[in-house]
Write a protein that holds these residues in place. Structure first.
Motif, PDB file in Angstrom:
ATOM      1  N   PHE A 159      48.870  19.290 -67.417  1.00 35.91           N
ATOM      2  CA  PHE A 159      49.131  20.223 -66.312  1.00 35.91           C
ATOM      3  C   PHE A 159      48.398  21.551 -66.502  1.00 35.91           C
ATOM      4  O   PHE A 159      48.871  22.598 -66.051  1.00 35.91           O
ATOM      5  CB  PHE A 159      50.634  20.492 -66.157  1.00 35.91           C
ATOM      6  N   SER A 201      44.777  12.762 -55.147  1.00 37.27           N
ATOM      7  CA  SER A 201      46.025  13.531 -55.105  1.00 37.27           C
ATOM      8  C   SER A 201      46.110  14.420 -53.876  1.00 37.27           C
ATOM      9  O   SER A 201      47.208  14.753 -53.424  1.00 37.27           O
ATOM     10  CB  SER A 201      46.175  14.370 -56.374  1.00 37.27           C
ATOM     11  N   ILE A 220      53.244  15.814 -59.576  1.00 42.62           N
ATOM     12  CA  ILE A 220      52.063  15.639 -60.397  1.00 42.62           C
ATOM     13  C   ILE A 220      52.142  14.275 -61.084  1.00 42.62           C
ATOM     14  O   ILE A 220      53.202  13.907 -61.613  1.00 42.62           O
ATOM     15  CB  ILE A 220      51.944  16.755 -61.454  1.00 42.62           C
ATOM     16  N   GLN A 236      48.960  20.641 -55.273  1.00 39.68           N
ATOM     17  CA  GLN A 236      48.344  20.116 -56.484  1.00 39.68           C
ATOM     18  C   GLN A 236      46.932  19.595 -56.211  1.00 39.68           C
ATOM     19  O   GLN A 236      46.547  19.307 -55.086  1.00 39.68           O
ATOM     20  CB  GLN A 236      49.190  18.972 -57.035  1.00 39.68           C
TER      21      GLN A 236
END
Length: 477
Positions: free
Chosen positions: A26, A165, A173, A187
């Protein structure tokens, strides 16, 4: 003849592994990710300094980093309350409102309104500073050759993941992780915020483009009698060009205006370097400039010019940033000398934010303004001095590398990546993401990696890679 001894071949692979792990975690925004990253960065830097010392051009930078760290450390030292009230009269009132354990009549005060957060920032500053200084000592020709290729191998799947995504976004995520602070709907790939992925891919693209330009300039230098080598070189060029195409498409697909604009600035920087490059013929220069422009336009067209135009003229995000900057400027006016403490903008906004209702502006969305608010004049002057010293070291290294092809262009690509992300920080805070900060420092170390001199007899210096005459083909693979 044996190949000249160089630095450890393990270093570039270790750096690439850390970049990958930090990015996939992340962006290393959580303590369980950034604390090990800082420890690893410090270890690499310390090993480099211990084994090879400090690169001469970086010695002034090391002094600047030390002075900058001292100015930040001053924010953590308890000082006489009378002195603090004299140089930062707003500190007492903010602490009284923010810290429930604050003693109003205490004889000693810290300048930082949240020492725990400032300690983390100081840890990051020291760790990454040691990393830059030490990594430049550890890297050699193999690092310059391998790191851009390794970044390309990482960038392609990340680019595809970012595209996916954005298209199929369920707010989680990796499809299962809900960000602790929310914001999952924004994201891109493993990053919670698409602008931060944009900063990462812009830096990577610049390194990849630099590597590609070095290959393009280097191909004509290979003897025409070595046609298999030329074929291998052309194949490498084609593969890197494909990786750059995927990365550029992903940049436009996530529709990050700050990242697209900074990449556009990077393309302009590359154009300037290409035009100034005397080792390239005018025809080759024009071909490269046309290719850079074509990639930019093609990626934009693939996403949709009309959609991008509508997004760019939407002024809501810009207006919210301007309001955030106005709130940040209020902090600057109240803490002009030594700021609120590095990494304390978020708690300061609990008291100073008057605009953008419904949102907590934990960052200023302008890292330069945020640095002034958190560090004041003293920290800003120390930081600016260190940056100027680093720029000077980069210029000297690029001048020394100008006789090379690949070595020069890899360093130039890294320098362009640094300039591009600095441009993005006018309206973003990508470098507050530990993975991006680590990549930034890696590019800085690559840029100032010294040009190794003293090539042995019988060795042809080519692209800062010492190549024995009887093993040219192996070295170019």
């Amino acid at each position: 003849m044996t190949r000249p001894m160089g630095r450890s071949a393990v270093t570039p692979w270790l750096v690439l592994t850390l970049i990958a792990l930090a990015t996939l975690a992340f962006g290393a925004v959580y303590p369980w990710a950034y604390l090990p990253l800082f420890v690893a960065a410090t270890t690499i830097g310390a090993i480099g300094i211990g084994l090879h010392g400090v690169v001469p051009t970086l010695r002034p930078v090391a002094v600047g980093l030390a002075l900058l760290s001292i100015t930040v450390a001053i924010q953590l030292i308890p000082l006489p309350a009378a002195f603090v009230n004299a140089i930062s009269p707003s500190t007492h009132g903010v602490m009284n409102s923010y810290d429930l354990g604050f003693v109003p009549d205490a004889d000693w005060l810290r300048l930082s309104i949240d020492p725990a957060r400032t300690r983390i920032a100081l840890l990051a500053l020291v760790a990454l500073g040691i990393y830059v200084i030490g990594l430049a000592s550890l890297l050699d020709a193999r690092g310059l050759r391998l790191l851009p290729r390794g970044l390309a191998l990482l960038a392609v799947p990340l680019a595809l993941f970012a595209i996916y995504s954005r298209q199929d976004n369920n707010g989680l995520i990796y499809g299962f992780w809900e960000p602790l602070d929310g914001g999952g709907a924004d994201q891109a790939g493993p990053f919670i915020n698409r602008n931060h992925f944009g900063g990462w891919i812009v830096m990577s693209l610049c390194v990849m483009i630099g590597w590609l330009l070095g290959k393009i300039e280097h191909v004509p230098r290979v003897s025409q009698k070595r046609s298999p080598i030329i074929a291998d070189e052309i194949g490498a060029v084609a593969l890197m060009a494909t990786a750059i195409a995927f990365g550029t498409i992903s940049l436009f697909w996530i529709v990050s205006r700050s990242a697209i604009t900074s990449f556009g600035a990077g393309v302009m920087f590359f154009a300037w370097f290409v035009i100034k490059r005397r080792h390239m013929s005018p025809a080759r220069q024009m071909l490269i400039l046309a290719a850079l422009g074509a990639v930019f336009i093609a990626a934009a067209s693939f996403r949709g010019i009309d959609m991008l135009a509508r997004w760019f003229v939407d002024e809501r995000s810009l207006l919210s940033r301007i309001d955030a900057w106005r709130d940040g400027w209020d902090v600057v006016r109240d803490f002009p000398v030594l700021g609120t403490g590095l990494n304390t903008y978020s708690p300061a906004m609990l008291l100073y934010q008057k605009r953008n209702p419904g949102f907590h502006m934990a960052q200023a969305h302008n890292d330069y303004l945020q640095l002034v608010a958190e560090g004041g004049v003293i920290v800003v002057l120390a930081a600016a001095g260190t940056v100027l010293l680093l720029i000077s070291a980069m210029r000297r290294t690029l001048r020394a590398a100008s006789i090379e092809a690949r070595g020069y262009w890899v360093r130039t690509g890294c320098a362009v990546g640094l300039m591009a992300i600095a441009f993005q920080e006018i309206a973003e805070f990508s470098l507050q993401i530990p993975a991006n900060a680590f990549l930034f420092c890696t590019l800085a170390a690559l840029t100032v990696t010294p040009v190794r001199s003293g090539t042995p007899t019988g060795v042809i210096p080519r692209g800062n890679i010492d190549v024995p005459e009887d093993s040219v083909g192996a070295a170019l693979s």
